[in-house]
Design an enzyme around this catalytic site. Structure first.
Site, short mmCIF file in Angstrom:
data_model
loop_
_atom_site.label_atom_id
_atom_site.label_comp_id
_atom_site.label_asym_id
_atom_site.label_seq_id
_atom_site.Cartn_x
_atom_site.Cartn_y
_atom_site.Cartn_z
N GLY A 109 -5.17 1.54 -13.13
CA GLY A 109 -6.46 1.04 -12.41
C GLY A 109 -7.56 1.46 -13.27
N ASP B 256 -5.71 7.66 -5.12
CA ASP B 256 -6.06 8.95 -4.60
C ASP B 256 -7.02 8.75 -3.68
OD1 ASP B 256 -6.75 11.52 -5.07
OD2 ASP B 256 -7.86 11.70 -6.81
N ASP C 277 0.71 -1.16 0.03
CA ASP C 277 0.08 0.00 0.07
C ASP C 277 1.17 1.14 0.07
OD1 ASP C 277 -1.55 1.96 0.63
OD2 ASP C 277 -2.87 0.81 2.01
N1 AR6 Z 1 -1.43 1.49 -2.99
C1 AR6 Z 1 -0.77 1.31 -4.19
N2 AR6 Z 1 -1.44 0.93 -5.36
C2 AR6 Z 1 -2.71 1.10 -5.20
C3 AR6 Z 1 -3.27 1.47 -3.94
C4 AR6 Z 1 -2.59 1.83 -3.04
N3 AR6 Z 1 -3.18 1.92 -1.65
N4 AR6 Z 1 -4.83 1.34 -4.59
C5 AR6 Z 1 -4.87 1.07 -5.62
N5 AR6 Z 1 -3.58 0.88 -5.98
P1 AR6 Z 1 -5.83 4.09 -9.80
P2 AR6 Z 1 -5.69 5.53 -12.34
C6 AR6 Z 1 -3.32 0.47 -7.58
O1 AR6 Z 1 -7.30 3.64 -10.07
O2 AR6 Z 1 -5.65 4.29 -13.02
C7 AR6 Z 1 -9.07 7.79 -8.95
O3 AR6 Z 1 -10.52 7.92 -8.96
C8 AR6 Z 1 -4.34 0.11 -8.32
O4 AR6 Z 1 -4.48 -1.56 -8.19
O5 AR6 Z 1 -5.62 4.33 -8.40
O6 AR6 Z 1 -4.48 6.33 -12.83
C9 AR6 Z 1 -8.39 9.27 -9.47
O7 AR6 Z 1 -9.13 10.19 -8.93
C10 AR6 Z 1 -3.85 0.39 -10.03
O8 AR6 Z 1 -2.68 -0.64 -10.32
O9 AR6 Z 1 -5.22 5.15 -10.74
C11 AR6 Z 1 -8.51 9.10 -10.72
O10 AR6 Z 1 -10.05 9.63 -11.37
C12 AR6 Z 1 -2.87 1.54 -9.77
O11 AR6 Z 1 -2.80 1.72 -8.22
C13 AR6 Z 1 -8.61 7.61 -11.40
O12 AR6 Z 1 -8.63 7.03 -10.07
C14 AR6 Z 1 -3.49 2.86 -10.04
O13 AR6 Z 1 -4.93 2.75 -10.12
C15 AR6 Z 1 -7.11 7.48 -11.75
O14 AR6 Z 1 -6.83 6.14 -12.19
#
Ligand code: AR6
Length: 169
Positions: free
Chosen positions: A124, A34, A10
């Site tokens: 994500g 986020d 995390d």
């Molecule tokens: N620690 C590390 N990695 C994580 C965590 C965590 N706590 N939580 C999720 N991931 P995403 P994006 C992973 O969706 O695709 C938001 O709503 C996750 O499994 O966080 O850039 C923002 O406000 C994935 O592999 O980011 C934007 O609207 C990676 O982090 C939108 O999502 C990125 O997933 C951005 O989407």
């Protein structure tokens, strides 16, 4: 010399100078990384983000750019917010994804951050295929000219960790 390290876990639990947030243009929060950063970092981060929106970033933070705020209650000094591109199968947006890493490291250098934790930006909610996201992330950090001593990719699950490990190897 920048060392790239990989951790499965995390990103909000890392002790680093700067934690990079996979934000959206509004800078006002969301899900995924986020949501986790704002939950764990507390309201000071959102306060800073609102200040940015009231000032220089009235229209929000453009895709591919980065900006720093306090890290609130996180074990870090700064959160660097970057906005990844939404994945598109018909349009190549990889330059924008590379820009997120480059710009985040540029901001980190300005701040004097020497250890920087990144999530897999865009991989994500924004739908970027993990292998390709990992390839772009690792290549861009390797090619970046930065004063950062450690760039730590923090991958949430084993699939993401393995994808990054294949690139770092
Ligand atoms: N620690 C590390 N990695 C994580 C965590 C965590 N706590 N939580 C999720 N991931 P995403 P994006 C992973 O969706 O695709 C938001 O709503 C996750 O499994 O966080 O850039 C923002 O406000 C994935 O592999 O980011 C934007 O609207 C990676 O982090 C939108 O999502 C990125 O997933 C951005 O989407």
């Amino acid at each position: 010399m920048t060392t790239i390290t990989l951790v499965q876990g995390d990103i909000t639990e890392q002790s680093v100078d700067a934690v990079v947030n996979a934000a959206n243009s509004s800078l006002l929060g969301g899900g995924g990384v986020d949501g986790a950063i704002h939950r764990r970092g507390g309201p000071a981060i959102l306060e800073d983000c609102r200040r940015l929106r009231a000032g220089h970033y009235g229209k929000g933070l453009p895709t591919g750019r980065a900006v720093a705020t306090t890290a609130g209650d996180l074990d870090a000094r700064w959160v660097i917010h970057t906005v990844g591109p939404v994945y598109s199968a018909s349009e190549d947006r990889s330059a924008l994804l590379a820009s997120c890493y480059r710009e985040s490291l540029r901001v980190a250098d300005e701040l004097g951050a020497r250890t920087v934790a990144f999530p897999a930006v865009s991989a994500g909610v924004y739908g970027w295929p993990m292998d390709d996201a990992a390839r772009i992330a690792v290549r861009t950090v390797r090619e970046a000219e930065t004063d950062a001593e450690e760039v730590r990719f923090v991958l949430f699950d084993e699939e993401a960790y393995d994808a990054f490990a294949r690139q770092v190897r």
